[in-house]
Write a protein that holds these residues in place. Sequence first.
Motif, PDB file in Angstrom:
ATOM      1  N   GLU A  65       1.242   0.194  -1.732  1.00  0.00           N
ATOM      2  CA  GLU A  65       0.545  -0.460  -0.615  1.00  0.00           C
ATOM      3  C   GLU A  65       0.483  -1.973  -0.813  1.00  0.00           C
TER       4      GLU A  65
ATOM      5  N   GLN B  95       0.474   4.691  -5.889  1.00  0.00           N
ATOM      6  CA  GLN B  95       0.307   4.532  -4.447  1.00  0.00           C
ATOM      7  C   GLN B  95      -0.370   3.213  -4.091  1.00  0.00           C
TER       8      GLN B  95
ATOM      9  N   ARG C 298       3.177   3.119   3.696  1.00  0.00           N
ATOM     10  CA  ARG C 298       2.687   4.454   4.027  1.00  0.00           C
ATOM     11  C   ARG C 298       3.040   5.469   2.944  1.00  0.00           C
ATOM     12  N   HIS C 299       2.268   6.557   2.909  1.00  0.00           N
ATOM     13  CA  HIS C 299       2.506   7.656   1.994  1.00  0.00           C
ATOM     14  C   HIS C 299       2.749   8.904   2.841  1.00  0.00           C
TER      15      HIS C 299
ATOM     16  N   ASN D 137       7.440   2.128   0.830  1.00  0.00           N
ATOM     17  CA  ASN D 137       6.707   3.343   1.157  1.00  0.00           C
ATOM     18  C   ASN D 137       6.775   4.308  -0.024  1.00  0.00           C
ATOM     19  N   SER D 138       6.030   5.409   0.084  1.00  0.00           N
ATOM     20  CA  SER D 138       6.153   6.459  -0.914  1.00  0.00           C
ATOM     21  C   SER D 138       6.140   7.811  -0.224  1.00  0.00           C
TER      22      SER D 138
ATOM     23  N   ALA E 229       4.983  11.868  -1.050  1.00  0.00           N
ATOM     24  CA  ALA E 229       4.080  12.580  -1.939  1.00  0.00           C
ATOM     25  C   ALA E 229       4.320  14.080  -1.799  1.00  0.00           C
TER      26      ALA E 229
ATOM     27  N   SER F  46       5.618   9.652  -5.262  1.00  0.00           N
ATOM     28  CA  SER F  46       4.281   9.886  -5.786  1.00  0.00           C
ATOM     29  C   SER F  46       4.055  11.395  -5.840  1.00  0.00           C
TER      30      SER F  46
END
Length: 224
Positions: free
Chosen positions: A157, A153, A219-220, A171-172, A174, A131
């Motif tokens: 989630e 995002q 999570r990010h 997950n991502s 950022a 992201s």
Amino acid sequence: MPNAAPRTVVITGAAGALGQAVAAELGPGNNLVLINRHLAEAPHGVLSLAADVTSDTAMAHAASLIARRFGSVEMLVHTAGGFEMGEPVNELSRATWDRLMDLNAWSFVTVTKHLVPLIRGGSGGSIVAVSAASAAAGDAYKGAYAASKAALQRLVESQAAELRGEGIRVNSVAPTVLDTPANRAAMPDADPAGWTPLPDAARAIAFLLSDAGRAVTGRHVVLG
């Protein structure tokens, strides 16, 4: 990242600077699949595929080739996406909106539609999408871009909640600004000292994919 046995790692946008860094980090000891819009040269033993990540037909074909070669997938890194400065919101064109939503949000849907079944066919696995830190808030002339990354995002989630019970983590990461040749060329007056080095970003992704990161899903992780 050492493994007891080779795992199959799929990387989209693999020809990009971050995709190459992730391939270098995860490639040793694993089965590597590199997906790009156009066919790219790859080392012996690496499966290189050309596919439009926004195309259902193209990704279905790519998934069939991966299944034929490796059977299942354990790790998916979705780095494919796009950035562009756009019009102000009150002048935003539908073409700009659709282009960025396709590249940054819909592509995640299309890619996981065809690769999650291959992850389910194994013993669990992990997905990491790329992201952007700018998804946390809008900014001038970045309305469509920020919205598309925010949509990504939310998809991450949602998918994490949907797959949690199947042993699949989503997950991502950022990034703020990645220290790439393209970014240095685009911002020659900026100080890259605070940018995120590509190897650091790749190691963060590798952690989320690894057994050490198995407690983390939905999570990010902001980089930089």
